[in-house]
Design an enzyme around this catalytic site. Sequence first.
Site, PDB file in Angstrom:
ATOM      1  N   ASP A  71       4.814   0.932  12.474  1.00  0.00           N
ATOM      2  CA  ASP A  71       3.052   0.235  12.031  1.00  0.00           C
ATOM      3  C   ASP A  71       2.948  -1.463  11.819  1.00  0.00           C
ATOM      4  OD1 ASP A  71       2.586   2.326  10.814  1.00  0.00           O
ATOM      5  OD2 ASP A  71       2.965   1.533   8.511  1.00  0.00           O
TER       6      ASP A  71
ATOM      7  N   LYS B 277       0.621  -1.384   0.371  1.00  0.00           N
ATOM      8  CA  LYS B 277      -0.052   0.123  -0.121  1.00  0.00           C
ATOM      9  C   LYS B 277       0.414   1.238   0.249  1.00  0.00           C
ATOM     10  CE  LYS B 277      -1.656   1.729   3.214  1.00  0.00           C
ATOM     11  NZ  LYS B 277      -1.568   2.772   4.691  1.00  0.00           N
ATOM     12  N   ASN B 278       2.179   1.752   0.991  1.00  0.00           N
ATOM     13  CA  ASN B 278       2.364   2.389   1.066  1.00  0.00           C
ATOM     14  C   ASN B 278       3.568   2.922  -0.108  1.00  0.00           C
ATOM     15  OD1 ASN B 278       1.027   2.988   3.445  1.00  0.00           O
ATOM     16  ND2 ASN B 278       2.326   2.460   4.518  1.00  0.00           N
TER      17      ASN B 278
ATOM     18  N   CYS C 208      -5.385   8.440   9.123  1.00  0.00           N
ATOM     19  CA  CYS C 208      -5.985   7.484  10.744  1.00  0.00           C
ATOM     20  C   CYS C 208      -5.289   8.483  11.717  1.00  0.00           C
ATOM     21  CB  CYS C 208      -4.535   6.581  10.856  1.00  0.00           C
ATOM     22  SG  CYS C 208      -5.279   4.795   9.719  1.00  0.00           S
TER      23      CYS C 208
ATOM     24  N   ARG D 171      -9.015  -0.234   4.703  1.00  0.00           N
ATOM     25  CA  ARG D 171      -8.577   0.476   3.701  1.00  0.00           C
ATOM     26  C   ARG D 171      -6.892   0.650   3.729  1.00  0.00           C
ATOM     27  NH1 ARG D 171      -7.245   6.161   7.139  1.00  0.00           N
ATOM     28  NH2 ARG D 171      -5.887   6.620   5.099  1.00  0.00           N
TER      29      ARG D 171
ATOM     30  N   ARG E  13      -0.345  14.763  12.871  1.00  0.00           N
ATOM     31  CA  ARG E  13       0.914  14.932  11.548  1.00  0.00           C
ATOM     32  C   ARG E  13       0.748  15.984  10.537  1.00  0.00           C
ATOM     33  NH1 ARG E  13      -1.186   9.247   8.992  1.00  0.00           N
ATOM     34  NH2 ARG E  13       0.582   8.959   7.843  1.00  0.00           N
TER      35      ARG E  13
HETATM   36  C1  EPZ Z   1       4.421   7.031   6.095  1.00  0.00           C
HETATM   37  O1  EPZ Z   1       3.342   7.666   6.454  1.00  0.00           O
HETATM   38  C2  EPZ Z   1       3.342   5.612   5.886  1.00  0.00           C
HETATM   39  N1  EPZ Z   1       2.015   5.701   4.886  1.00  0.00           N
HETATM   40  C3  EPZ Z   1       2.876   5.760   7.651  1.00  0.00           C
HETATM   41  O2  EPZ Z   1       1.393   4.494   7.502  1.00  0.00           O
HETATM   42  C4  EPZ Z   1       3.683   5.353   8.722  1.00  0.00           C
HETATM   43  O3  EPZ Z   1       3.465   4.830   9.553  1.00  0.00           O
HETATM   44  C5  EPZ Z   1       4.580   6.192   7.973  1.00  0.00           C
HETATM   45  O4  EPZ Z   1       5.127   6.195   7.245  1.00  0.00           O
HETATM   46  C6  EPZ Z   1       6.073   5.647   8.946  1.00  0.00           C
HETATM   47  O5  EPZ Z   1       6.322   4.786   8.763  1.00  0.00           O
HETATM   48  C7  EPZ Z   1       2.094   5.622   3.831  1.00  0.00           C
HETATM   49  O6  EPZ Z   1       2.903   5.779   3.490  1.00  0.00           O
HETATM   50  C8  EPZ Z   1       1.157   6.238   3.735  1.00  0.00           C
HETATM   51  P1  EPZ Z   1       5.747  10.061   7.938  1.00  0.00           P
HETATM   52  P2  EPZ Z   1       4.293   9.027   6.303  1.00  0.00           P
HETATM   53  O7  EPZ Z   1       6.407  11.457   7.168  1.00  0.00           O
HETATM   54  O8  EPZ Z   1       4.926   9.351   5.862  1.00  0.00           O
HETATM   55  C9  EPZ Z   1       6.273  13.542  11.227  1.00  0.00           C
HETATM   56  C10 EPZ Z   1      -0.226   3.068   7.965  1.00  0.00           C
HETATM   57  O9  EPZ Z   1      -0.435   2.753   8.570  1.00  0.00           O
HETATM   58  N2  EPZ Z   1       6.564  14.600  10.449  1.00  0.00           N
HETATM   59  O10 EPZ Z   1       7.729   9.617   8.164  1.00  0.00           O
HETATM   60  O11 EPZ Z   1       3.270  10.547   6.849  1.00  0.00           O
HETATM   61  C11 EPZ Z   1       4.738  13.412  11.374  1.00  0.00           C
HETATM   62  O12 EPZ Z   1       4.158  13.909  12.889  1.00  0.00           O
HETATM   63  C12 EPZ Z   1       0.655   4.391   7.771  1.00  0.00           C
HETATM   64  O13 EPZ Z   1      -0.105   1.986   6.938  1.00  0.00           O
HETATM   65  C13 EPZ Z   1       6.095  16.474  10.495  1.00  0.00           C
HETATM   66  O14 EPZ Z   1       5.833  16.334  11.607  1.00  0.00           O
HETATM   67  O15 EPZ Z   1       5.060   9.668   7.782  1.00  0.00           O
HETATM   68  C14 EPZ Z   1       5.403  11.514  12.157  1.00  0.00           C
HETATM   69  O16 EPZ Z   1       5.106  11.760  13.501  1.00  0.00           O
HETATM   70  C15 EPZ Z   1      -0.270   4.702   8.722  1.00  0.00           C
HETATM   71  N3  EPZ Z   1       5.784  16.703   9.896  1.00  0.00           N
HETATM   72  C16 EPZ Z   1       6.337  11.663  11.776  1.00  0.00           C
HETATM   73  O17 EPZ Z   1       7.327  12.971  11.393  1.00  0.00           O
HETATM   74  C17 EPZ Z   1       6.031  16.429   8.411  1.00  0.00           C
HETATM   75  O18 EPZ Z   1       5.844  17.224   7.297  1.00  0.00           O
HETATM   76  C18 EPZ Z   1       6.707  10.611  10.655  1.00  0.00           C
HETATM   77  O19 EPZ Z   1       6.107  10.666   8.945  1.00  0.00           O
HETATM   78  C19 EPZ Z   1       6.282  14.717   7.819  1.00  0.00           C
HETATM   79  C20 EPZ Z   1       5.806  13.906   8.793  1.00  0.00           C
END
Ligand code: EPZ
Length: 415
Positions: A303, A21-22, A115, A395, A120
């Site tokens: 995850d 998915k991701n 979610c 999802r 985020r």
């Molecule tokens: C991806 O989300 C995945 N989603 C998430 O999977 C996964 O949990 C996450 O990566 C971490 O591995 C998809 O790929 C669609 P991040 P993403 O940007 O890209 C903070 C699932 O269940 N952050 O690495 O959104 C953020 O708040 C989902 O499949 C900022 O502060 O994750 C978080 O605490 C849920 N500012 C951390 O970084 C930003 O601009 C990691 O987020 C971006 C992120």
Amino acid sequence: MRFSIVGGTRLSGTVKISGAKNSVLKLMAMSLMANDRCVIRNVPRILDVQTMKGVIEALGARVEWHDDVMEITPPEHLGTEAPEELVRGMRASIQIMGPLLAKVGEVHIAQPGGCSIGHRPVDFHLRGFRAMGAEVEERYGYMRARADKLKGATVFLDFPSVGATENLMAAAALAEGTTVICNAAREPEIVDQQNFLNLMGAKVRGAGTGQIVVEGVKELAGVDYTVIPDRIEAGTMMVAAAITGGHVTLQDVEPDHLGFLVAKLREMGVSVEISRNQIDCYADRPIRGATVRSMPYPGFATDLQPSIAALASVAEGCSVLIETIYSNRFHYLEEMRKMGAKVIIEHSTAVIRGVDRLTGTNVCAPDLRGGAALVLCALAADGHTVVDNIELIDRGYEQFEQKLSGLGARIIRTE
Ligand code: EPZ
């Protein structure tokens, strides 16, 4: 919709793992940058892919989706405004920003939803676009970005964000000059994006390390590409085998992407045997508790934290779960408590004392992975469990109940 589950069956048999998915969601967004049709294979039939299909169709792409093959033909003139109702439902919609900015120089999008696992923001994405010369306005929950021509830049991410790394890689692929992404995320999905982009004619290197270098090119071609297997679905199925004392063989899986989970499961007493694209997972002795700290890849995947919590809830002794990625990922533990799990939550740490048996009851999926973990608990519990709100599980898990019932689980979907 809900799952009705009768626990207590040891799962056994073989299950095929679907495409990730991701990764696929981002490949779909990146296809908008191609001059020609892209074919993506191993596409999972899940709700989030359906949503992303809606998003790119609204931008003018023609999408045909048969079984696990999706063909995306970008229009001559891409739209610049993403439909709010779809964007609010899925955080990954933000991934159209980089491709649209790079290809047409403009994008208008609502703050994405997703979610409920904590705050985020998307500030790293926006800061990166600004560093590349884009003007970005944020007002009343909407974002508008414009750039006549993005320019390569060196971008430092405060945290190795998966989404920001991917969005900036995409934007940089068609920018003028060289972009360097420092403290980039190293997830396997990032490597998949690099492979996809390079097949399109982009010049990206370094994915899988903390520094990614992208030399912008003038145009990108259509490609035929197969998505990597979903490591989170694979991990969930491994825990399903372990928590039921069963024996499951996973096929079409990439064991290299599951190193940390395999090590942790073995530490907990689960047997895991690995061959090329196959993992055999079985529990033939008592499961022990463990300490699990979620981290960016190659650390333990956040995850998979809910799945490991399910296993910990029936393991011998105490487990400690430390969540370092999200501020609020423990909602599902409240539901596990209803089934008899012994849990103490203190900020981003949860302590779980394993019990002999969980008891079936009515629970509600609070988010995608938490919902899947409740299903895992139900498979092991005494009696009947109803897991409500399973649209959230849909999802991200393809044919979840069909795959589990193929392994002997007693699970049905009801309205
Ligand atoms: C991806 O989300 C995945 N989603 C998430 O999977 C996964 O949990 C996450 O990566 C971490 O591995 C998809 O790929 C669609 P991040 P993403 O940007 O890209 C903070 C699932 O269940 N952050 O690495 O959104 C953020 O708040 C989902 O499949 C900022 O502060 O994750 C978080 O605490 C849920 N500012 C951390 O970084 C930003 O601009 C990691 O987020 C971006 C992120």
